[in-house]
Scaffold this active site. Structure first.
Site, PDB file in Angstrom:
ATOM      1  N   GLU A   1     -20.658  -5.596 -14.246  1.00  0.00           N
ATOM      2  CA  GLU A   1     -21.620  -6.378 -13.475  1.00  0.00           C
ATOM      3  C   GLU A   1     -23.032  -6.079 -13.961  1.00  0.00           C
ATOM      4  O   GLU A   1     -23.339  -4.964 -14.320  1.00  0.00           O
ATOM      5  CB  GLU A   1     -21.482  -6.054 -11.977  1.00  0.00           C
ATOM      6  CG  GLU A   1     -20.132  -6.443 -11.408  1.00  0.00           C
ATOM      7  CD  GLU A   1     -20.017  -6.144  -9.919  1.00  0.00           C
ATOM      8  OE1 GLU A   1     -20.972  -5.637  -9.302  1.00  0.00           O
ATOM      9  OE2 GLU A   1     -18.944  -6.424  -9.367  1.00  0.00           O
TER      10      GLU A   1
ATOM     11  N   HIS B   1     -21.001 -10.366  -6.091  1.00  0.00           N
ATOM     12  CA  HIS B   1     -20.844  -9.101  -5.370  1.00  0.00           C
ATOM     13  C   HIS B   1     -21.586  -9.162  -4.037  1.00  0.00           C
ATOM     14  O   HIS B   1     -22.474  -8.355  -3.767  1.00  0.00           O
ATOM     15  CB  HIS B   1     -21.337  -7.934  -6.224  1.00  0.00           C
ATOM     16  CG  HIS B   1     -20.773  -6.624  -5.807  1.00  0.00           C
ATOM     17  ND1 HIS B   1     -20.445  -5.620  -6.699  1.00  0.00           N
ATOM     18  CD2 HIS B   1     -20.460  -6.131  -4.591  1.00  0.00           C
ATOM     19  CE1 HIS B   1     -19.970  -4.572  -6.046  1.00  0.00           C
ATOM     20  NE2 HIS B   1     -19.975  -4.860  -4.748  1.00  0.00           N
ATOM     21  N   LEU B   2     -21.189 -10.128  -3.219  1.00  0.00           N
ATOM     22  CA  LEU B   2     -21.852 -10.368  -1.933  1.00  0.00           C
ATOM     23  C   LEU B   2     -21.094  -9.779  -0.743  1.00  0.00           C
ATOM     24  O   LEU B   2     -21.508  -9.943   0.401  1.00  0.00           O
ATOM     25  CB  LEU B   2     -22.022 -11.870  -1.710  1.00  0.00           C
ATOM     26  CG  LEU B   2     -22.948 -12.611  -2.676  1.00  0.00           C
ATOM     27  CD1 LEU B   2     -22.973 -14.093  -2.346  1.00  0.00           C
ATOM     28  CD2 LEU B   2     -24.345 -12.015  -2.626  1.00  0.00           C
ATOM     29  N   GLY B   3     -19.968  -9.109  -0.996  1.00  0.00           N
ATOM     30  CA  GLY B   3     -19.124  -8.658   0.119  1.00  0.00           C
ATOM     31  C   GLY B   3     -19.867  -7.914   1.206  1.00  0.00           C
ATOM     32  O   GLY B   3     -19.565  -8.040   2.383  1.00  0.00           O
TER      33      GLY B   3
ATOM     34  N   CYS C   1     -12.237  -9.119  -3.338  1.00  0.00           N
ATOM     35  CA  CYS C   1     -13.521  -8.645  -2.829  1.00  0.00           C
ATOM     36  C   CYS C   1     -13.561  -7.129  -2.886  1.00  0.00           C
ATOM     37  O   CYS C   1     -14.357  -6.499  -2.188  1.00  0.00           O
ATOM     38  CB  CYS C   1     -13.676  -9.057  -1.367  1.00  0.00           C
ATOM     39  SG  CYS C   1     -14.534 -10.591  -1.188  1.00  0.00           S
TER      40      CYS C   1
ATOM     41  N   ASP D   1       0.870  -1.172   0.000  1.00  0.00           N
ATOM     42  CA  ASP D   1       0.000   0.000   0.000  1.00  0.00           C
ATOM     43  C   ASP D   1       0.909   1.224   0.000  1.00  0.00           C
ATOM     44  O   ASP D   1       1.491   1.581   1.016  1.00  0.00           O
ATOM     45  CB  ASP D   1      -0.907   0.011   1.239  1.00  0.00           C
ATOM     46  CG  ASP D   1      -1.955   1.116   1.163  1.00  0.00           C
ATOM     47  OD1 ASP D   1      -3.048   0.931   1.719  1.00  0.00           O
ATOM     48  OD2 ASP D   1      -1.666   2.167   0.536  1.00  0.00           O
TER      49      ASP D   1
HETATM   50  N1  LIG Z   1     -17.224  -6.539  -2.526  1.00  0.00           N
HETATM   51  C1  LIG Z   1     -17.947  -5.679  -1.831  1.00  0.00           C
HETATM   52  O1  LIG Z   1     -19.174  -5.826  -1.689  1.00  0.00           O
HETATM   53  C2  LIG Z   1     -17.282  -4.501  -1.206  1.00  0.00           C
HETATM   54  C3  LIG Z   1     -16.181  -3.912  -1.808  1.00  0.00           C
HETATM   55  N2  LIG Z   1     -15.599  -2.831  -1.233  1.00  0.00           N
HETATM   56  C4  LIG Z   1     -14.435  -2.233  -1.891  1.00  0.00           C
HETATM   57  O2  LIG Z   1     -13.269  -2.574  -1.158  1.00  0.00           O
HETATM   58  C5  LIG Z   1     -12.260  -1.570  -1.380  1.00  0.00           C
HETATM   59  C6  LIG Z   1     -11.586  -1.182  -0.078  1.00  0.00           C
HETATM   60  O3  LIG Z   1     -12.554  -0.604   0.755  1.00  0.00           O
HETATM   61  P1  LIG Z   1     -12.070   0.121   2.118  1.00  0.00           P
HETATM   62  O4  LIG Z   1     -11.097  -0.730   2.819  1.00  0.00           O
HETATM   63  O5  LIG Z   1     -13.295   0.579   2.818  1.00  0.00           O
HETATM   64  O6  LIG Z   1     -11.311   1.408   1.524  1.00  0.00           O
HETATM   65  P2  LIG Z   1     -10.126   2.246   2.228  1.00  0.00           P
HETATM   66  O7  LIG Z   1     -10.046   3.537   1.539  1.00  0.00           O
HETATM   67  O8  LIG Z   1     -10.296   2.202   3.694  1.00  0.00           O
HETATM   68  O9  LIG Z   1      -8.805   1.404   1.854  1.00  0.00           O
HETATM   69  C7  LIG Z   1      -8.309   1.387   0.523  1.00  0.00           C
HETATM   70  C8  LIG Z   1      -6.778   1.293   0.647  1.00  0.00           C
HETATM   71  O10 LIG Z   1      -6.243   1.090  -0.658  1.00  0.00           O
HETATM   72  C9  LIG Z   1      -5.012   1.796  -0.724  1.00  0.00           C
HETATM   73  N3  LIG Z   1      -4.638   1.980  -2.136  1.00  0.00           N
HETATM   74  C10 LIG Z   1      -5.076   2.906  -3.014  1.00  0.00           C
HETATM   75  N4  LIG Z   1      -4.475   2.742  -4.206  1.00  0.00           N
HETATM   76  C11 LIG Z   1      -3.636   1.686  -4.077  1.00  0.00           C
HETATM   77  C12 LIG Z   1      -2.724   1.018  -4.944  1.00  0.00           C
HETATM   78  N5  LIG Z   1      -2.565   1.426  -6.218  1.00  0.00           N
HETATM   79  N6  LIG Z   1      -2.039  -0.039  -4.483  1.00  0.00           N
HETATM   80  C13 LIG Z   1      -2.191  -0.451  -3.197  1.00  0.00           C
HETATM   81  N7  LIG Z   1      -3.043   0.144  -2.304  1.00  0.00           N
HETATM   82  C14 LIG Z   1      -3.741   1.194  -2.753  1.00  0.00           C
HETATM   83  C15 LIG Z   1      -5.271   3.089   0.022  1.00  0.00           C
HETATM   84  O11 LIG Z   1      -4.078   3.683   0.456  1.00  0.00           O
HETATM   85  C16 LIG Z   1      -6.124   2.583   1.193  1.00  0.00           C
HETATM   86  O12 LIG Z   1      -5.323   2.312   2.314  1.00  0.00           O
HETATM   87  C17 LIG Z   1     -12.962  -0.412  -2.049  1.00  0.00           C
HETATM   88  O13 LIG Z   1     -12.680  -0.416  -3.439  1.00  0.00           O
HETATM   89  C18 LIG Z   1     -14.437  -0.723  -1.874  1.00  0.00           C
HETATM   90  O14 LIG Z   1     -15.218  -0.225  -2.919  1.00  0.00           O
HETATM   91  C19 LIG Z   1     -16.037  -2.296  -0.035  1.00  0.00           C
HETATM   92  C20 LIG Z   1     -17.131  -2.847   0.584  1.00  0.00           C
HETATM   93  C21 LIG Z   1     -17.859  -3.976   0.026  1.00  0.00           C
HETATM   94  O1  LIG Z   2     -19.732  -0.787  -0.533  1.00  0.00           O
HETATM   95  C1  LIG Z   2     -19.201  -1.167  -1.598  1.00  0.00           C
HETATM   96  O2  LIG Z   2     -18.239  -0.587  -2.162  1.00  0.00           O
HETATM   97  C2  LIG Z   2     -19.764  -2.352  -2.250  1.00  0.00           C
HETATM   98  O3  LIG Z   2     -19.193  -2.803  -3.220  1.00  0.00           O
HETATM   99  C3  LIG Z   2     -21.071  -2.932  -1.761  1.00  0.00           C
HETATM  100  O4  LIG Z   2     -21.889  -3.083  -2.883  1.00  0.00           O
HETATM  101  P1  LIG Z   2     -23.488  -3.370  -2.659  1.00  0.00           P
HETATM  102  O5  LIG Z   2     -24.021  -2.244  -1.840  1.00  0.00           O
HETATM  103  O6  LIG Z   2     -23.572  -4.684  -1.925  1.00  0.00           O
HETATM  104  O7  LIG Z   2     -24.086  -3.422  -4.028  1.00  0.00           O
END
Ligand SMILES: NC(=O)C1=CN([C@@H]2O[C@H](COP(=O)(O)OP(=O)(O)OC[C@H]3O[C@@H](n4cnc5c(N)ncnc54)[C@H](O)[C@@H]3O)[C@@H](O)[C@H]2O)C=CC1
Ligand SMILES: O=C(O)C(=O)COP(=O)(O)O
Length: 528
Positions: free
Chosen positions: A259, A279-281, A228, A169
């Site tokens: 998606e 996309h269940l995260g 995820c 990171d």
């Molecule tokens: N699958 C799902 O349903 C969900 C997916 N997400 C996704 O998960 C990801 C992370 O979410 P959070 O932890 O809340 O965000 P966050 O902002 O707390 O953490 C993201 C981290 O990625 C780092 N970062 C940025 N660019 C980078 C790079 N090129 N290489 C390495 N690290 C880098 C940042 O410095 C930061 O520490 C987001 O993209 C979010 O949309 C979040 C919630 C649910």
């Molecule tokens: O919070 C995020 O970034 C997610 O990816 C969650 O997506 P969703 O609200 O479950 O469609």
């Protein structure tokens, strides 16, 4: 009558809050045309990741005051278009953190013990105790890419499972990693050493296809990959090939470049060692109640004229002050984004200097807007006006705020951002002209007069005959159209800066050629 449209499945707790101040229409599964056709009737819009809020939708949303994203990622919202229309975009940065982290861990364990495939085989009448011999996580190495909220929680749980955790990171300080008992490694080394890699970073222009065939080939053949975070970060064809050909031992994917995942996606053809979830995260009862309440409260507050706590694009200030400062905040954020790309990475010190009439404005919102611009490259959707100062502090950025009301460089005053970083010092200055247009007026020590555009190129070079022509011809040969070009210099044939507003982005391959032009000392492509 105030009206709010809910166009994705939202927990009832959120609907109940909205109903306190508005008529709530729950209409999920709308086509883009249906959404464009009805959005003009609504003051608020509540979504998750299913609804695409395009510039066309925002253009049609004549009454819209706020878009609430019940989750983290707002990549399905055209945020610049919303900002231009003065539509506040809010999200829930922490409401589904645990859910996403636990889903990543569930996928890691499912991969390791072949749970879905063993289940399917048994349900089909089999009793195969040989094929599905698995592996333990204990004493294995986990590589976390993106050590933010979700990545940090995954790291904590993985360590409790007896794993050694490393992370990549570029925006996290060594102190924070140490606090989490995580080793920071360069990305290539992390992929080469890890037994498991889990992605927890935003999808940005820098992370698009970050995990490609070449990087996958450096992984151990026994290693496994989990995503995820966001689709598009992994080249899906390359991943399908790598799993099919046993370049890696397996992968589990929850998010996809587009998606819903296409029926003919190459991922759907991989029958073994690949787990796919839709996309269940964030899909837990707890997370959905959290994000629904968090965002519904913000929509309610904004509709009542109160500030929002997690505004992605506009600071949590009263709408009246917002209206007054909007162009100044946009300037501060633009200068911040520009400075971060000129500085090229970890800024250790930032000076925000409010000059002339700017000094009469409240400084904090401008400082926050500048920090949001600086951190937006790293944090994408997760950075907002509420957490920018905290995120900057956690990344070790020391902020200095200076008011210089004696400066008379522009009638409306100006704003200067100066940075110190391991790669040198840089500064940019800007102003808001009477017509409300933003202008960049200096870059480092060079005077310029440039209207920021989406794609720009900044070069430092020796002022010499032909260099401008060479660059112009090169861009033309690569079908990159120049909207405007400006040269700033102090003395003839001395050092100079060139600023180009472009209609098209600079391909990475072209940037290398630009650097080879005789006289070019540095070249920075900037996407605003
Ligand atoms: N699958 C799902 O349903 C969900 C997916 N997400 C996704 O998960 C990801 C992370 O979410 P959070 O932890 O809340 O965000 P966050 O902002 O707390 O953490 C993201 C981290 O990625 C780092 N970062 C940025 N660019 C980078 C790079 N090129 N290489 C390495 N690290 C880098 C940042 O410095 C930061 O520490 C987001 O993209 C979010 O949309 C979040 C919630 C649910
Ligand atoms: O919070 C995020 O970034 C997610 O990816 C969650 O997506 P969703 O609200 O479950 O469609």
């Amino acid at each position: 009558m105030t009206k709010v449209l809910v166009s994705d499945p939202i927990d009832q707790a959120g609907i109940d809050i909205l109903s306190q101040v508005a008529q709530v229409d729950v209409r999920t599964g709308l086509s883009p045309e249906q959404l464009v056709g009805c959005i003009g009737d609504y003051d608020g819009l509540m979504i998750r990741s299913g609804t695409q809020v395009t510039a066309e939708v925002i253009e049609a949303a004549a009454r819209l005051r706020i878009i609430g994203r019940a989750g983290v990622g707002v990549d399905n919202v055209d945020v610049p278009a919303a900002t231009r229309r003065g539509v506040i975009v809010v999200n829930s940065p922490e409401g589904n953190t645990i859910a996403a982290a636990e889903h990543a861990l569930a996928l890691m364990l499912s991969l390791s013990r072949h749970v879905p495939h063993a289940h399917a085989s048994t349900m089909a009448g089999g009793w195969d105790r040989k094929t599905y011999v698995g592996n333990e996580l204990y004493k294995k190495t986990l590589g976390v890419v993106g050590l933010g909220k979700i990545g940090s929680h995954v790291a904590r749980v993985a360590r409790a499972l007896g794993m050694d955790v490393a992370a990549y990171d570029p925006f996290i300080s060594a102190e924070r990693a140490q606090l989490l008992q995580v080793r920071l490694l360069p990305l290539p080394q992390l992929f080469a050493e890890a037994d498991y890699v889990s992605l927890h970073l935003p999808r940005t222009p820098d992370t698009e296809n970050l995990v490609n065939a070449a990087l996958l080939a450096t992984m151990k053949p026994t290693a496994r990959l989990v995503n995820c975070a966001r689709g598009g970060i992994i080249d899906e064809q390359a991943l399908a090939d790598a799993v099919e050909n046993r370049v890696i031992a397996g992968a589990a994917i929850d998010v996809y470049a587009k998606e819903p995942l296409a029926a003919d996606s190459p991922l759907r053809l991989v029958k073994e060692r690949l787990i796919l979830t839709p996309h269940l995260g964030a899909s837990t009862e707890e997370a959905q109640e959290n994000v629904a309440i968090d965002v519904a409260e913000q929509i309610r507050d904004v509709l009542l004229g109160l500030p929002a706590r997690s505004a992605v694009n506009i600071p949590g200030l009263t709408p009246e002050v917002m209206e007054l400062l909007k162009p100044h905040l946009q300037l501060a954020e633009t200068l911040g984004l520009l400075l971060s790309q000129l500085a090229g990475g970890q800024i250790s010190e930032l000076e925000v200097r409010l000059q002339g009439e700017f000094a009469s404005h409240p400084a904090q919102p401008l400082v926050v807007a500048a920090l949001k611009g600086i951190l937006s490259a790293a944090l994408g959707d997760s950075i907002n006006y509420v957490n920018a100062s905290l995120e900057a502090k956690e990344r070790g950025i020391h902020v200095l705020e200076v008011k210089d009301d004696a400066s008379r460089d522009f009638a409306g005053g100006s704003l200067q951002l100066s940075s110190r970083s391991p790669r040198g010092n840089h500064s940019v200055t800007g102003a808001v002209f009477t017509d409300g247009e933003l202008r960049v007026t200096t870059i480092d020590e060079f005077p310029v007069n440039v209207t920021p555009s989406r794609h720009m190129l900044f070069t430092r070079h020796r002022d010499m005959p032909g260099i401008i022509g060479q660059l112009g011809s090169l861009l033309g040969e690569h079908n990159v159209n120049i909207a405007s070009m400006q040269v700033g210099r102090r003395i003839v044939r001395g050092d100079a800066v060139m600023v180009l507003s472009l209609d098209d982005p600079i391909p990475p391959s072209l940037l290398a050629v630009i650097h080879d032009i005789n006289g070019i000392q540095a070249a920075h492509p900037v996407t605003l």
